[in-house]
Design an enzyme around this catalytic site. Structure first.
Site, PDB file in Angstrom:
ATOM      1  N   SER A   1       0.990  -1.271  -0.126  1.00 50.08           N
ATOM      2  CA  SER A   1      -0.262   0.154  -0.153  1.00 50.08           C
ATOM      3  C   SER A   1       1.049   1.063  -0.090  1.00 50.08           C
ATOM      4  O   SER A   1       2.355   0.964   0.321  1.00 50.08           O
ATOM      5  CB  SER A   1      -1.240  -0.425   1.611  1.00 50.08           C
ATOM      6  OG  SER A   1       0.179   0.432   2.523  1.00 50.08           O
ATOM      7  N   ASP A   2       0.605   2.268  -0.810  1.00 54.25           N
ATOM      8  CA  ASP A   2       0.846   3.489  -0.135  1.00 54.25           C
ATOM      9  C   ASP A   2       0.509   3.984   1.419  1.00 54.25           C
ATOM     10  O   ASP A   2      -0.012   3.452   2.600  1.00 54.25           O
ATOM     11  CB  ASP A   2       0.462   4.689  -0.941  1.00 54.25           C
ATOM     12  CG  ASP A   2       1.522   6.236  -1.713  1.00 54.25           C
ATOM     13  OD1 ASP A   2       1.029   6.699  -1.995  1.00 54.25           O
ATOM     14  OD2 ASP A   2       2.563   6.155  -0.304  1.00 54.25           O
ATOM     15  N   TRP A   3       1.679   4.381   1.747  1.00 48.40           N
ATOM     16  CA  TRP A   3       1.694   5.260   3.366  1.00 48.40           C
ATOM     17  C   TRP A   3       0.590   4.861   3.852  1.00 48.40           C
ATOM     18  O   TRP A   3      -0.093   6.069   3.806  1.00 48.40           O
ATOM     19  CB  TRP A   3       2.771   5.844   3.624  1.00 48.40           C
ATOM     20  CG  TRP A   3       2.835   6.504   5.060  1.00 48.40           C
ATOM     21  CD1 TRP A   3       1.907   7.154   5.842  1.00 48.40           C
ATOM     22  CD2 TRP A   3       3.835   6.595   5.213  1.00 48.40           C
ATOM     23  NE1 TRP A   3       2.493   7.327   7.288  1.00 48.40           N
ATOM     24  CE2 TRP A   3       4.086   7.562   6.985  1.00 48.40           C
ATOM     25  CE3 TRP A   3       5.631   6.278   5.232  1.00 48.40           C
ATOM     26  CZ2 TRP A   3       4.751   7.132   8.057  1.00 48.40           C
ATOM     27  CZ3 TRP A   3       6.008   6.610   6.099  1.00 48.40           C
ATOM     28  CH2 TRP A   3       6.374   6.541   7.686  1.00 48.40           C
TER      29      TRP A   3
END
Ligand code: GLC
Length: 744
Positions: free
Chosen positions: A287-289
């Protein structure tokens, strides 16, 4: 009794020897993964799907690791650490895993190595302006070599988002607005980062991001809603990701945004149907952050636990610093809500990557303080950075051939807020770059001119100043010089993530400084340092010469001086349209024609009452110190079957007095498809060096794939009918020929 004990021992041994799920032969990758997984507890498996940020997990100074981080690693609750940099530090952290944990599974270390590690290259929007994928592959190779020596295994790059809106600060990180060029750059970066094998100590596992259509944010405002058709998704935003997958990218990062109401972190259509089933991607998705728990503010998940469930089910394998997987996966499986096989599938993706990186054979991936010292900023790396920067520069204007300047001028004034800047020159996402390593433009000019040439420097103003009170020094320097070089633009913090702008002019009072210098009637060169296309019609109107430098990296000053003083011909071409005004945005070359195509002088056409519809500089634009004429566009046939290819040739004549390297661009247009198509689409290009006075015959071989477009049923086909084939040095000034494609 002894026999009985023996039998029990044999049974015990047999019972814990895992049987590979896949049935693959012993020693095969699948067998190694399955054998390991059979020995792992549910908690240890879930731990492989957790990535933590070293800085926040261990706020203490890098020497004394935070005891909580060490405990979580020893308990097998963490599979990856990001933002831990340096061979010594990463080796210390890795030892907690491979010596201190029960299963001794190595961590994978990630970092944003976007355009260089310590040898920082131009921002990707600048690198793309070279139109040289092979060169960018070499730059990515150098970045991998330096970062891997420093203990990094995985880079969160390349960023392959198509961007059509320069208000979006992250346009700086990608290859611009075109899917074809963006695809070539994506594949080149993946090949550069990953090399021939991930197990090499000089390789980084790459990550195609941000999947998907992150650049389509409404208003150019970062993280904002994306609402596009499946057709726009597939024709515009997906091609660079598919190219990255075909190039063997090890990971993909899902983006923050939603598409049509579904956050990408829970978008099974993207993550399973397209990425895995259609494209056959076999790496892992991160996932992105924090994107997983952010499904709650999206209004898509009622809790972080719900978000964790939706994300894993949709195909997000690893949770970057979101805390959702670490907190909820075990209970979701224990409660029966999440099938253990779904979790196992994600764990398998991650473990396969760790095996592919060779981390089970060498958990340190060859990193050492000594290798790091020898790799960082090697002279050959700096030389490559200077070459890439030099080829990324775009000459936007050169009235009267003011450039190149003479090296033996009596005096040169170098002014402007970015003239002596070593920080912004590195651009956003500059990895482990340090401003002390950088060559500012002022230094580059000092090194370039004759010893007798006097350099007069004054800043004149700050990038975002609102006061003109400090102009006097710069005006005095300019008044006393034979020529003036003015370095203006944006600070690097005005580009990159969370850096959207609602205007596109020069920030602060820089344009007023330009007007004041203009009134001195000196030979004046404007050097732009910026992370996005700018709307600078006044500069285009009044500046004698303009050189677009982007954020050119650690060797930027030398590269700019090489071009300003003629040691290198400017050959860059912009890959994102420069608008005349922010009101025109989004503005891009491969637009539809509409039923009332633009005629600025005809009222009832697609136009504005208060300004032009055409851009300031079109996609593919860039000048040279010489000039080129395009002649004799020829098609191998004017009528072909849809299964056939087509040869295209054009004569490129150097009409100037200096050699030059031109990027010859080929566009096509489908004039009557089963759906509407753009007025032109880039399908090929070639860089050609031509000596003064000479003519080169440039040839292209178009394939049926070049003419294939998505039909009404979203199938990629060649539809019979009329096409235009266009060739030129930018997307506006083109020779055109007509082609008929028949059914058979
Ligand atoms: C950021 C960015 C992403 C980056 C990640 C790790 O929020 O969106 O591009 O790779 O976090 O720094």
């Amino acid at each position: 009794m002894r026999t009985c004990m023996r039998l029990i021992q044999v049974l015990l041994v047999v019972s814990i020897v895992p049987v590979a799920r896949s049935g693959d032969p012993p020693g095969s990758l699948n067998h190694r993964v399955d054998s390991l997984m059979a020995l792992m507890t549910l908690e240890e498996k879930a731990g492989q799907l957790v990535q933590v940020d070293f800085r926040s997990a261990s706020p203490a100074d890098p020497v004394t690791l935070h005891p909580d981080l060490e405990r979580r690693i020893r308990e097998g609750r963490i599979g990856s650490v990001m933002n831990a940099v340096g061979a010594d530090l990463t080796r210390r952290i890795q030892a907690f895993a491979v010596q201190g944990s029960r299963r001794k599974i190595p961590l994978v270390f990630g970092l944003d190595v976007i355009h260089g590690f310590r040898t920082v290259f131009p921002i990707p929007l600048g690198e793309a302006s070279t139109w040289d994928p092979e060169l960018i592959m070499k730059a990515s190779r150098v970045a991998a070599l330096e970062a891997a020596a420093a203990g990094i295994h995985w880079t969160f790059a390349p960023m392959v988002d198509i961007a059509r809106d320069p208000r979006w600060g992250r346009i700086a990180e990608g290859a611009g607005e075109d899917p074809y060029l963006g695809s070539l750059m994506a594949a080149a970066r993946v090949r550069g980062f990953q090399g021939d094998t991930l197990a090499s100590p000089n390789s980084l596992m790459a990550c195609a991001k941000h999947f998907a259509a992150y650049g389509g944010a409404e208003g150019g405002r970062d993280y904002n809603t994306v609402d596009i058709s499946e057709r726009t998704l597939r024709e515009t935003y997906l091609p660079p990701f598919e190219a990255a997958v075909k190039a063997g990218v090890g990971t993909v990062m899902c983006s923050f945004n939603e598409i049509g109401g579904i956050p990408c972190a829970a978008n099974e259509h993207l993550l399973r149907e397209i990425l895995r089933q259609e494209w056959g991607f076999d790496g892992f998705v991160v996932s992105d952050w924090d994107a997983i728990p952010e499904m709650q503010p999206h209004g898509f998940a009622g809790s972080p636990e719900e978000a964790a469930y939706l994300a894993l089910r949709a195909g997000v394998d690893m949770d970057m610093e979101g805390g959702a997987y670490e907190a909820h996966l075990v209970s979701l499986v224990r409660s029966g809500r999440l099938p253990e096989e779904t979790l196992d599938s994600a764990v398998r993706h991650v473990l396969r990557a760790k095996f592919a990186l060779g981390l089970f054979d060498d958990p340190y991936h060859g990193a050492s303080a000594d290798r790091e010292r020898r790799a960082i900023l090697a002279p050959s790396h700096r030389a490559l950075a200077r070459e890439v920067a030099g080829k990324s520069l775009v000459l936007l204007k050169n009235a009267g051939g003011l450039l190149p300047l003479r090296k033996d001028l009596q005096s040169v004034a170098v002014i402007g807020p970015l003239a002596d800047d070593g920080e912004s020159i590195l651009g956003p996402w500059s990895g482990a770059g340090r401003s002390a390593d950088a060559v500012p433009v002022l230094e580059g000019i000092r090194r370039k001119v004759a010893a007798s040439t006097k350099i007069l420097y004054a800043r004149g103003c700050g990038v975002a100043d609102t006061s003109t009170s400090s102009f006097s020094g710069a005006l005095a320097a300019a008044a006393g010089a034979d020529a003036v070089v003015m370095v203006v633009g944006e600070e690097s913090g005005m580009s990159g993530e969370a850096a959207s702008r609602s205007t596109l002019g020069l920030p602060g009072v820089q344009e007023q400084l330009f007007e004041a210098v203009l009134r001195l009637h000196k030979p004046l060169v404007v050097v732009l340092m910026n992370g996005r296309p700018l709307a600078i019609p006044r500069l285009q109107e009044a500046a004698p010469a303009i050189l677009e430098a982007w954020f050119p990296g650690v060797e930027g000053g030398d590269a700019v001086a090489d071009v300003l003083f003629g040691d290198r011909d400017p050959s860059g071409k912009i890959t994102a349209t420069f608008p005349f005004s922010v009101g025109q945005v989004p503005l891009y070359y491969n637009h539809k024609n509409t039923g009332r195509p633009t005629i600025d002088t005809v009222k009832y056409t697609s136009r504005y009452l208060d300004g032009p519809t055409s851009p300031l500089y079109p996609f593919g634009y860039g000048l040279h110190y010489t000039s080129f004429a395009y002649q004799s566009l020829k098609l191998g046939a004017t009528r072909i079957r849809k299964s056939e290819g087509l040869r295209v040739s054009v004569d490129l004549h150097n009409t100037g007095s200096r050699a030059g390297e031109e990027t010859v661009q080929l566009y096509i247009r489908d004039l009557s498809g089963s759906v509407t198509h753009p007025v032109k689409e880039l399908k090929a290009f070639r860089k050609v060096r031509v000596e003064p006075g000479r003519t080169e015959n440039v040839q292209f071989q178009l394939t049926p794939e070049s003419l294939a477009l998505y039909d009404r049923g979203m199938r990629k086909v060649v539809e019979p009918g009329l096409f235009e084939v266009m060739v030129g040095g930018n997307s506006k000034d083109l020779l055109t020929a007509t082609l008929e494609v028949t059914a058979e």
